[in-house]
Design a protein around this motif. Structure first.
Motif, PDB file in Angstrom:
ATOM      1  N   SER A 140      39.349  52.057  47.642  1.00  0.00           N
ATOM      2  CA  SER A 140      40.407  51.088  47.415  1.00  0.00           C
ATOM      3  C   SER A 140      40.997  50.596  48.740  1.00  0.00           C
TER       4      SER A 140
ATOM      5  N   GLY B  17      44.756  44.621  42.894  1.00  0.00           N
ATOM      6  CA  GLY B  17      45.173  45.081  41.570  1.00  0.00           C
ATOM      7  C   GLY B  17      44.679  44.178  40.458  1.00  0.00           C
TER       8      GLY B  17
ATOM      9  N   TYR C 156      40.820  44.710  40.037  1.00  0.00           N
ATOM     10  CA  TYR C 156      40.547  45.964  39.328  1.00  0.00           C
ATOM     11  C   TYR C 156      40.934  45.854  37.853  1.00  0.00           C
TER      12      TYR C 156
END
Length: 192
Positions: free
Chosen positions: A125, A157, A160
Motif C-alpha cells: 500500500s 482508497g 482499493y
C-alpha cells in the motif's frame, strides 16, 4: 546443510500454493494437498518450507510489484485531464485484475490478522501510494486542484474500494463496471 530448492520447482510450489490459498484461504490449504498438487511428497515440501506460516510469507514475497509501480503508465498526455485520469484508473484496475489470487490471499489473510499478510499489505500500500503520487505529479502537472500527495491518498482508497467491491464479478463485467467508475471518479476530482 539444507540444499536450496531448484528455482523452477520453488516457483512451481509457490504458484500452486497461491492458487490453493486464494481458493480457500491459507488456513484451509493443507500441506498434503499442496504436495499432491506439485507432485512432491510432504517431507520434501517441509524441507523447502518448514511451516505453513513460512510458506505464506514466501508466497507473498514471491510476488514483486516494484517493477510495475516503477513504470510510467501508458496514458496519452494529449488527452484532457479528466480523460487522462480515467485512463490511468482503468490501467491500474486492469493490472490489479491480473493478480486476483494475490488480492484474495492478502485480503483473506489480513482479515485473519496474519502478520505476514498485514505487513505485506501495508508495504504494498505504501509503495502504491508513492507510485500514485509520482504518477499524479508527472501526468497532471499544474492541472490538478489539490496536491498530488493528497490526491494519491484519496485515489488509493478509492481504487482499493472499487476493486475489492467488484473482485467477485467475472473479469469482463468487472472491467466494464470499473471503466464506468473511472469516468465518474475523474469527473468528481478534475474540472471539465
Amino acid at each position: 546443510m539444507a540444499l536450496a530448492p531448484e528455482p523452477d520447482q520453488r516457483a512451481r510450489i509457490l504458484d500452486a500454493a497461491l492458487r490453493l490459498m486464494a481458493s480457500g484461504g491459507a488456513h484451509a490449504m493443507s500441506m498434503r494437498r499442496l504436495a499432491a498438487e506439485c507432485g512432491l511428497n510432504v517431507a520434501t515440501l517441509y524441507h523447502y518450507f518448514p511451516s505453513k506460516a513460512d510458506l505464506l510469507r514466501e508466497v507473498i514475497a514471491h510476488q514483486s510489484y516494484e517493477d510495475l509501480l516503477a513504470q510510467t503508465p501508458p496514458v496519452d498526455l494529449s488527452l484532457p485531464p479528466r480523460e487522462r485520469l480515467a485512463a490511468l484508473l482503468e490501467w491500474i484496475w486492469r493490472e490489479m485484475a491480473t493478480q486476483d489470487d494475490m488480492w484474495r490471499v492478502l485480503l483473506g489473510e489480513s482479515l485473519h490478522a496474519d502478520p505476514a499478510a498485514l505487513s505485506s499489505a501495508a508495504e504494498l500500500s505504501a509503495l502504491f501510494e508513492s507510485a500514485l503520487h509520482r504518477w499524479m505529479r508527472d501526468l497532471f502537472t499544474g492541472e490538478v486542484l489539490v496536491e498530488a500527495e493528497v490526491l494519491a491518498r484519496v485515489l488509493r482508497g478509492t481504487i482499493y474500494g472499487f476493486f475489492i467491491e467488484n473482485l467477485p464479478l467475472p473479469y469482463d463485467d468487472r472491467m466494464r463496471f470499473l471503466a464506468k467508475r473511472a469516468r465518474e471518479v475523474a469527473a468528481v476530482l478534475l474540472p471539465a
